[in-house]
Design a protein around this motif. Structure first.
Motif, PDB file in Angstrom:
ATOM      1  N   LEU A  56       0.816  -1.209   0.000  1.00  0.00           N
ATOM      2  CA  LEU A  56       0.000   0.000   0.000  1.00  0.00           C
ATOM      3  C   LEU A  56       0.852   1.262   0.000  1.00  0.00           C
ATOM      4  O   LEU A  56       0.532   2.245  -0.686  1.00  0.00           O
ATOM      5  CB  LEU A  56      -0.919  -0.012   1.227  1.00  0.00           C
ATOM      6  N   PHE A  57       1.957   1.250   0.739  1.00  0.00           N
ATOM      7  CA  PHE A  57       2.774   2.456   0.857  1.00  0.00           C
ATOM      8  C   PHE A  57       4.025   2.438  -0.013  1.00  0.00           C
ATOM      9  O   PHE A  57       4.758   3.425  -0.041  1.00  0.00           O
ATOM     10  CB  PHE A  57       3.177   2.673   2.319  1.00  0.00           C
ATOM     11  N   PHE A  58       4.270   1.363  -0.734  1.00  0.00           N
ATOM     12  CA  PHE A  58       5.438   1.321  -1.610  1.00  0.00           C
ATOM     13  C   PHE A  58       5.071   1.446  -3.081  1.00  0.00           C
ATOM     14  O   PHE A  58       5.737   2.170  -3.835  1.00  0.00           O
ATOM     15  CB  PHE A  58       6.213   0.016  -1.392  1.00  0.00           C
ATOM     16  N   ILE A  59       4.002   0.768  -3.498  1.00  0.00           N
ATOM     17  CA  ILE A  59       3.655   0.702  -4.910  1.00  0.00           C
ATOM     18  C   ILE A  59       3.415   2.068  -5.553  1.00  0.00           C
ATOM     19  O   ILE A  59       3.975   2.362  -6.614  1.00  0.00           O
ATOM     20  CB  ILE A  59       2.436  -0.222  -5.133  1.00  0.00           C
ATOM     21  N   ALA A  90      10.317   6.098  -2.182  1.00  0.00           N
ATOM     22  CA  ALA A  90       9.044   5.582  -2.668  1.00  0.00           C
ATOM     23  C   ALA A  90       7.946   5.737  -1.614  1.00  0.00           C
ATOM     24  O   ALA A  90       6.818   6.136  -1.924  1.00  0.00           O
ATOM     25  CB  ALA A  90       9.198   4.107  -3.065  1.00  0.00           C
ATOM     26  N   ILE A  91       8.280   5.443  -0.365  1.00  0.00           N
ATOM     27  CA  ILE A  91       7.302   5.584   0.720  1.00  0.00           C
ATOM     28  C   ILE A  91       6.911   7.054   0.899  1.00  0.00           C
ATOM     29  O   ILE A  91       5.737   7.382   1.124  1.00  0.00           O
ATOM     30  CB  ILE A  91       7.874   5.002   2.024  1.00  0.00           C
ATOM     31  N   ALA A  92       7.879   7.959   0.775  1.00  0.00           N
ATOM     32  CA  ALA A  92       7.594   9.387   0.910  1.00  0.00           C
ATOM     33  C   ALA A  92       6.665   9.868  -0.204  1.00  0.00           C
ATOM     34  O   ALA A  92       5.702  10.614   0.048  1.00  0.00           O
ATOM     35  CB  ALA A  92       8.896  10.181   0.891  1.00  0.00           C
ATOM     36  N   TYR A  93       6.940   9.441  -1.442  1.00  0.00           N
ATOM     37  CA  TYR A  93       6.060   9.800  -2.559  1.00  0.00           C
ATOM     38  C   TYR A  93       4.658   9.245  -2.340  1.00  0.00           C
ATOM     39  O   TYR A  93       3.658   9.914  -2.648  1.00  0.00           O
ATOM     40  CB  TYR A  93       6.628   9.267  -3.878  1.00  0.00           C
ATOM     41  N   SER A  94       4.582   8.022  -1.836  1.00  0.00           N
ATOM     42  CA  SER A  94       3.273   7.417  -1.569  1.00  0.00           C
ATOM     43  C   SER A  94       2.509   8.224  -0.524  1.00  0.00           C
ATOM     44  O   SER A  94       1.295   8.441  -0.653  1.00  0.00           O
ATOM     45  CB  SER A  94       3.445   5.969  -1.090  1.00  0.00           C
ATOM     46  N   ILE A 117      -2.571   2.428  -8.278  1.00  0.00           N
ATOM     47  CA  ILE A 117      -1.724   2.201  -9.452  1.00  0.00           C
ATOM     48  C   ILE A 117      -1.918   3.251 -10.552  1.00  0.00           C
ATOM     49  O   ILE A 117      -0.933   3.787 -11.084  1.00  0.00           O
ATOM     50  CB  ILE A 117      -1.987   0.788 -10.027  1.00  0.00           C
ATOM     51  N   ILE A 118      -3.173   3.557 -10.886  1.00  0.00           N
ATOM     52  CA  ILE A 118      -3.431   4.465 -12.019  1.00  0.00           C
ATOM     53  C   ILE A 118      -3.123   5.919 -11.666  1.00  0.00           C
ATOM     54  O   ILE A 118      -2.399   6.610 -12.402  1.00  0.00           O
ATOM     55  CB  ILE A 118      -4.895   4.347 -12.498  1.00  0.00           C
ATOM     56  N   LEU A 119      -3.670   6.400 -10.570  1.00  0.00           N
ATOM     57  CA  LEU A 119      -3.468   7.806 -10.192  1.00  0.00           C
ATOM     58  C   LEU A 119      -1.992   8.186 -10.007  1.00  0.00           C
ATOM     59  O   LEU A 119      -1.589   9.277 -10.428  1.00  0.00           O
ATOM     60  CB  LEU A 119      -4.266   8.134  -8.929  1.00  0.00           C
ATOM     61  N   PRO A 120      -1.164   7.342  -9.377  1.00  0.00           N
ATOM     62  CA  PRO A 120       0.244   7.728  -9.240  1.00  0.00           C
ATOM     63  C   PRO A 120       0.949   7.975 -10.571  1.00  0.00           C
ATOM     64  O   PRO A 120       1.893   8.763 -10.639  1.00  0.00           O
ATOM     65  CB  PRO A 120       0.865   6.524  -8.516  1.00  0.00           C
TER      66      PRO A 120
END
Length: 206
Positions: free
Chosen positions: A18-21, A48-52, A88-91
């Protein structure tokens, strides 16, 4: 509950995904769009976690609606459709929007690729080049559409499709007979000079 129980592992895996992808998708697309050199993702987990986290902060209201709805019980199919869209799509939209915005607003001398090597050779412009090696010798050649410039975190390598004899003053004399080009390894390169067709001092273009 044991630390390594199946339930604990499943929960930890769920939160990791949830917080990495989303952050992983943002970083990967950003690297592809701006043609960043190979990334060591073992060093980018926290990025990646920060961006999430930023992604979820912006779309927090959608997350709240999805988590607090009864959609997962009433209609699991649509719940997972919205979950995939959110995770997945929104990022994937962020790097695209960023790229479009800087295309319109950035100064012409600002580049988002990491190194001049990547900027110069990305354009695939034809250059007459003189490569100075670390042993002091020089190689003259033509960088054109069949030439290659590899760039990664381990260094740069250059293939010139045509090798020329050059004089001590840097004049291009003639192509080397029967040459199929030259591969110059990353550890051998000291500097590279570039000349356009008009600027190169070429004695014979036949």
């Amino acid at each position: 509950m044991e630390v390594w129980s199946a339930d604990n592992i499943a929960i930890n895996l769920y939160y990791f995904v949830l917080f990495f992808i989303p952050g992983f998708i943002i970083i990967k697309l950003k690297d592809l769009i701006f043609e960043v050199s190979e990334r060591d993702f073992s060093k980018s987990v926290y990025d990646a976690i920060a961006y999430s986290a930023i992604h979820y902060a912006v779309f927090g209201y959608l997350v709240y609606l999805l988590v607090n709805s009864n959609l997962s019980q009433n209609n699991p199919f649509w719940f997972w459709i919205w979950a995939v869209f959110l995770v997945i799509i929104l990022p994937a939209i962020w790097p695209t929007l960023f790229y479009i915005s800087i295309k319109f607003h950035r100064a012409s001398n600002i580049h988002f690729r990491k190194r001049p090597w990547e900027i110069i050779f990305h354009e695939k412009v034809c250059y007459w080049t003189i490569v100075t090696l670390k042993n002091g010798s020089r190689v003259g050649g033509k960088y054109d559409i069949n030439s290659l410039a590899a760039s990664n975190r381990d260094g740069n390598e250059l293939y010139l499709e045509q090798v020329w004899k050059i004089s001590e003053t840097g004049q291009f004399l003639k192509p080397i007979d029967y040459s199929e080009g030259i591969l110059i390894l990353k550890d051998e390169i000291s500097s590279i000079e570039f000349f356009g067709s008009k600027e190169a001092n070429i004695d014979n273009l036949s």
